[in-house]
Motif scaffolding. Structure first.
Motif, PDB file in Angstrom:
ATOM      1  N   SER A 192       0.814  -1.212   0.000  1.00 22.04           N
ATOM      2  CA  SER A 192       0.000   0.000   0.000  1.00 22.04           C
ATOM      3  C   SER A 192       0.852   1.269   0.000  1.00 22.04           C
ATOM      4  O   SER A 192       0.426   2.306  -0.519  1.00 22.04           O
ATOM      5  CB  SER A 192      -0.939   0.008   1.211  1.00 22.04           C
ATOM      6  OG  SER A 192      -0.195   0.008   2.430  1.00 22.04           O
ATOM      7  N   LEU A 193       2.050   1.235   0.587  1.00 23.04           N
ATOM      8  CA  LEU A 193       2.919   2.409   0.634  1.00 23.04           C
ATOM      9  C   LEU A 193       4.004   2.384  -0.438  1.00 23.04           C
ATOM     10  O   LEU A 193       4.806   3.312  -0.530  1.00 23.04           O
ATOM     11  CB  LEU A 193       3.576   2.519   2.020  1.00 23.04           C
ATOM     12  CG  LEU A 193       2.620   2.639   3.213  1.00 23.04           C
ATOM     13  CD1 LEU A 193       3.412   2.799   4.504  1.00 23.04           C
ATOM     14  CD2 LEU A 193       1.656   3.789   3.027  1.00 23.04           C
ATOM     15  N   TRP A 194       4.016   1.339  -1.240  1.00 25.79           N
ATOM     16  CA  TRP A 194       5.033   1.202  -2.294  1.00 25.79           C
ATOM     17  C   TRP A 194       4.686   2.099  -3.475  1.00 25.79           C
ATOM     18  O   TRP A 194       3.573   2.053  -4.001  1.00 25.79           O
ATOM     19  CB  TRP A 194       5.113  -0.259  -2.719  1.00 25.79           C
ATOM     20  CG  TRP A 194       5.949  -0.520  -3.941  1.00 25.79           C
ATOM     21  CD1 TRP A 194       7.235  -0.146  -4.151  1.00 25.79           C
ATOM     22  CD2 TRP A 194       5.534  -1.215  -5.126  1.00 25.79           C
ATOM     23  NE1 TRP A 194       7.663  -0.564  -5.378  1.00 25.79           N
ATOM     24  CE2 TRP A 194       6.641  -1.234  -6.002  1.00 25.79           C
ATOM     25  CE3 TRP A 194       4.352  -1.830  -5.515  1.00 25.79           C
ATOM     26  CZ2 TRP A 194       6.584  -1.841  -7.255  1.00 25.79           C
ATOM     27  CZ3 TRP A 194       4.297  -2.443  -6.755  1.00 25.79           C
ATOM     28  CH2 TRP A 194       5.400  -2.442  -7.617  1.00 25.79           C
ATOM     29  N   ASP A 195       5.618   2.940  -3.899  1.00 17.34           N
ATOM     30  CA  ASP A 195       5.415   3.824  -5.041  1.00 17.34           C
ATOM     31  C   ASP A 195       6.402   3.429  -6.140  1.00 17.34           C
ATOM     32  O   ASP A 195       7.573   3.808  -6.102  1.00 17.34           O
ATOM     33  CB  ASP A 195       5.631   5.286  -4.634  1.00 17.34           C
ATOM     34  CG  ASP A 195       5.420   6.233  -5.805  1.00 17.34           C
ATOM     35  OD1 ASP A 195       4.861   5.802  -6.831  1.00 17.34           O
ATOM     36  OD2 ASP A 195       5.813   7.406  -5.679  1.00 17.34           O
ATOM     37  N   PRO A 196       5.961   2.656  -7.138  1.00 16.76           N
ATOM     38  CA  PRO A 196       6.888   2.199  -8.179  1.00 16.76           C
ATOM     39  C   PRO A 196       7.283   3.287  -9.166  1.00 16.76           C
ATOM     40  O   PRO A 196       8.253   3.119  -9.910  1.00 16.76           O
ATOM     41  CB  PRO A 196       6.095   1.094  -8.880  1.00 16.76           C
ATOM     42  CG  PRO A 196       4.666   1.459  -8.676  1.00 16.76           C
ATOM     43  CD  PRO A 196       4.600   2.119  -7.320  1.00 16.76           C
ATOM     44  N   ASN A 197       6.517   4.405  -9.220  1.00 18.66           N
ATOM     45  CA  ASN A 197       6.828   5.500 -10.141  1.00 18.66           C
ATOM     46  C   ASN A 197       7.042   4.970 -11.559  1.00 18.66           C
ATOM     47  O   ASN A 197       8.124   5.077 -12.142  1.00 18.66           O
ATOM     48  CB  ASN A 197       8.072   6.260  -9.656  1.00 18.66           C
ATOM     49  CG  ASN A 197       8.313   7.536 -10.456  1.00 18.66           C
ATOM     50  OD1 ASN A 197       7.409   8.059 -11.101  1.00 18.66           O
ATOM     51  ND2 ASN A 197       9.547   8.012 -10.433  1.00 18.66           N
ATOM     52  N   ILE A 198       5.983   4.410 -12.129  1.00 23.83           N
ATOM     53  CA  ILE A 198       6.060   3.742 -13.431  1.00 23.83           C
ATOM     54  C   ILE A 198       6.183   4.764 -14.557  1.00 23.83           C
ATOM     55  O   ILE A 198       5.422   5.731 -14.620  1.00 23.83           O
ATOM     56  CB  ILE A 198       4.813   2.868 -13.662  1.00 23.83           C
ATOM     57  CG1 ILE A 198       4.672   1.825 -12.539  1.00 23.83           C
ATOM     58  CG2 ILE A 198       4.861   2.189 -15.020  1.00 23.83           C
ATOM     59  CD1 ILE A 198       3.374   1.056 -12.602  1.00 23.83           C
ATOM     60  N   THR A 199       7.143   4.545 -15.448  1.00 23.47           N
ATOM     61  CA  THR A 199       7.232   5.282 -16.707  1.00 23.47           C
ATOM     62  C   THR A 199       7.400   4.258 -17.822  1.00 23.47           C
ATOM     63  O   THR A 199       8.132   3.269 -17.670  1.00 23.47           O
ATOM     64  CB  THR A 199       8.414   6.264 -16.720  1.00 23.47           C
ATOM     65  OG1 THR A 199       9.642   5.541 -16.521  1.00 23.47           O
ATOM     66  CG2 THR A 199       8.264   7.301 -15.631  1.00 23.47           C
ATOM     67  N   ALA A 200       6.712   4.464 -18.936  1.00 25.59           N
ATOM     68  CA  ALA A 200       6.777   3.513 -20.054  1.00 25.59           C
ATOM     69  C   ALA A 200       6.720   4.291 -21.358  1.00 25.59           C
ATOM     70  O   ALA A 200       5.990   5.272 -21.479  1.00 25.59           O
ATOM     71  CB  ALA A 200       5.635   2.512 -19.975  1.00 25.59           C
ATOM     72  N   CYS A 201       7.486   3.831 -22.354  1.00 25.42           N
ATOM     73  CA  CYS A 201       7.483   4.499 -23.649  1.00 25.42           C
ATOM     74  C   CYS A 201       7.662   3.472 -24.756  1.00 25.42           C
ATOM     75  O   CYS A 201       8.250   2.405 -24.569  1.00 25.42           O
ATOM     76  CB  CYS A 201       8.576   5.570 -23.719  1.00 25.42           C
ATOM     77  SG  CYS A 201      10.261   4.922 -23.640  1.00 25.42           S
ATOM     78  N   LYS A 202       7.130   3.818 -25.911  1.00 23.66           N
ATOM     79  CA  LYS A 202       7.200   2.964 -27.104  1.00 23.66           C
ATOM     80  C   LYS A 202       8.550   3.185 -27.792  1.00 23.66           C
ATOM     81  O   LYS A 202       8.814   4.254 -28.342  1.00 23.66           O
ATOM     82  CB  LYS A 202       6.042   3.310 -28.032  1.00 23.66           C
ATOM     83  CG  LYS A 202       6.088   2.628 -29.379  1.00 23.66           C
ATOM     84  CD  LYS A 202       4.937   3.120 -30.258  1.00 23.66           C
ATOM     85  CE  LYS A 202       5.018   2.563 -31.663  1.00 23.66           C
ATOM     86  NZ  LYS A 202       3.939   3.081 -32.526  1.00 23.66           N
ATOM     87  N   ARG A 203       9.404   2.151 -27.812  1.00 18.47           N
ATOM     88  CA  ARG A 203      10.715   2.263 -28.461  1.00 18.47           C
ATOM     89  C   ARG A 203      10.595   2.125 -29.968  1.00 18.47           C
ATOM     90  O   ARG A 203      11.227   2.835 -30.730  1.00 18.47           O
ATOM     91  CB  ARG A 203      11.668   1.206 -27.908  1.00 18.47           C
ATOM     92  CG  ARG A 203      11.968   1.390 -26.423  1.00 18.47           C
ATOM     93  CD  ARG A 203      12.851   0.297 -25.870  1.00 18.47           C
ATOM     94  NE  ARG A 203      14.129   0.188 -26.571  1.00 18.47           N
ATOM     95  CZ  ARG A 203      15.103  -0.644 -26.229  1.00 18.47           C
ATOM     96  NH1 ARG A 203      14.939  -1.442 -25.175  1.00 18.47           N
ATOM     97  NH2 ARG A 203      16.219  -0.687 -26.903  1.00 18.47           N
TER      98      ARG A 203
END
Length: 489
Positions: free
Chosen positions: A178-189
């Motif tokens: 619940s307190l985990w913040d993965p800070n996801i970023t994703a982009c199309k290569r």
């Protein structure tokens, strides 16, 4: 008669005395007053309410308690009131029952407080667990005699899950991420790959990244046991820009029911060469006229595209019947051990948004189930549904007696668990081959249905997310009778 009432009023509201308060203590057994015959008893409560309140038990952990408040009815019978008893029953994996008795320190001398407001009291103490339904009942003491209907008041209260702003600090929720913040970023290569970056946690060592649009585009697994910024390249089978990234952690405590996180796929920025400032100025000066011309042309093109899209939207709005396909109606049943908040809700959203299906869940129709009864409700929904999906997991689950019988240790006492009943109705359809096409088995990991509900082996089986596209194709090809349903439950 009038003289008797005046005497009673004089007895109740005679000499002034301190205002009564309550002293509450545990009383799970039958109150002694039930064993005594009473000539006159107090009336019932006017109002009963429940709300959660938090209490800090550690620097980063809270405990939730019930604050139960009640208001007394303002009538002459209040002078016979001695105490109020409150009982709380929880409906979860394990049922609990506990009561408190709140004695009034003084006899009531007036129907209302001196300033005219009604008498109101409260008690805080019953603990609150995650995702649990509570039934709270209260009655006044002395109670009605054994052969009479006693006045009482009751309310229901459902506690929130780990995503609640208070509950997320509970130890069980913290262990689920619940307190985990993965800070996801994703982009199309490129057209075939997506790069996903996120921060891992010390709670586990395995993560799965899924790319989803109208269906499953691709997935990859990452193994990392230390908190660090990591990157994974996911092969995709279709257009990925604007798709959803779902990051599924497998922590040690929650395994397959951990809190999932989501992000969005953008476009990767090209690597820049960073030329010198003077060089940039020279290039800008030589290309400025051309850039202005291109900017004007791009603006004209954007205006033209916008006008064209507006025209197309107007045409689509005029003929909605040609663009909307009927939704398949799906009845979803699952064992009680599967986590609703994460597993069932995630799968329901997948069916609604990616497979264009109308999902029927017993948890969303508790009132109808209570009115119709679980057997009649489930029979009616099975008849109306185009597909009945049994959602299974590879966790501990009850075993089936024979090929098609009642499950051992099945939680029949839990009115919310419709899975054993749905399985029994499925067994009754085994002799009718024309009805078996309605049943589908879905599971998230490889599982052996022969050890659990072996009769389901005759059904079509899908492994998510491996067979997600195939499942959606089957649901989209269904042509429900009647008019198209365009709204979700």
């Amino acid at each position: 008669m009038s003289l008797s009432l005046l005497s009673l009023a004089a007895l109740c509201w005679g000499a002034a005395s301190p205002e009564p308060t309550v002293q509450c203590g545990s009383e799970n057994e039958l109150s002694p007053e039930w064993k005594v015959q009473h000539t006159l008893i107090p009336g019932d409560l006017r109002d009963l309410r429940v709300e959660p309140v938090k209490a800090r038990v550690a620097p980063e952990e809270y405990s939730l308690r019930m604050n139960i408040s009640w208001i007394l009815r303002a009538d002459a019978s209040i002078c016979f009131l001695k105490a109020t008893k409150i009982c709380v029953t929880s409906h979860s994996n394990s049922h609990t029952f506990s009561c408190v008795r709140c004695n009034y320190t003084e006899a009531f001398q007036q129907q209302t407080r001196p300033l005219g407001s009604k008498w109101a009291f409260s008690y805080t103490g019953f603990p609150v667990e995650l995702n649990t339904v509570y039934f709270i009942g209260a009655h006044n003491i002395p109670p009605a005699n054994m052969d009479e209907d006693g006045p009482s008041l009751s309310v229901n209260f459902t506690s929130p899950g780990c995503l609640d702003h208070i509950m997320k600090y509970k130890k069980k929720c913290i262990e689920a991420g619940s307190l985990w913040d993965p800070n996801i970023t994703a982009c199309k290569r490129d057209e075939k790959t997506v790069e996903v970056n996120f921060t891992t946690s010390s709670l586990g060592d395995r993560y799965m990244a899924l790319i989803q649009s109208s269906g499953l585009l691709g997935l990859s697994t990452v193994r990392e046991s230390k908190p660090t910024r990591t990157s994974v390249v996911v092969p995709v089978s279709g257009e990925s820009e604007g798709a959803v990234v779902q990051l599924t952690p497998y922590f040690h405590t929650c395994r397959h029911d951990c809190i999932r996180r989501r992000g969005m796929v953008g476009r990767c920025l090209p690597a820049s060469l960073h030329p010198s400032l003077d060089s940039n100025r020279r290039v800008l000066g030589s290309w400025l006229p051309l850039l202005l011309a291109l900017l004007a042309a791009a603006w004209m093109l954007a205006v033209g595209i916008w006008l064209l899209k507006q025209h197309e939207r107007t045409k689509k709005a005029s003929f909605p019947a040609n663009t909307l396909l009927p939704r398949a109606k799906v009845l979803l049943v699952y064992p009680s051990e599967i986590c609703f908040q994460h597993t069932v809700r995630f799968f329901t959203e997948f069916l609604q948004h990616h497979c264009r299906s109308e999902v029927i869940l017993g948890k969303w129709q508790k009132k109808k189930i209570a009115e119709m009864g679980p057997v009649q409700w489930l029979t009616t929904q099975k008849r109306a549904a185009d597909k009945v999906i049994f959602l299974l997991s590879n966790g501990a689950s009850p075993t089936c007696n024979g090929a098609c019988g009642e499950s051992e240790d099945s939680p029949w006492k839990d009115s919310q668990d419709l899975f054993p009943l749905a399985f029994t109705l499925f067994c009754s359809d085994l002799t009718n081959q024309t009805r078996l096409h309605k049943y589908v088995v879905v599971y998230f990991r490889e599982a052996d249905t022969e050890e659990d509900y072996s009769a389901l082996n005759v059904c079509a089986k899908y492994h998510l997310m491996k067979d997600a596209s195939a499942l959606c194709r089957e649901l989209r090809h269904i042509k429900p009778p009647g008019e198209a349903v365009t709204s979700l439950l």
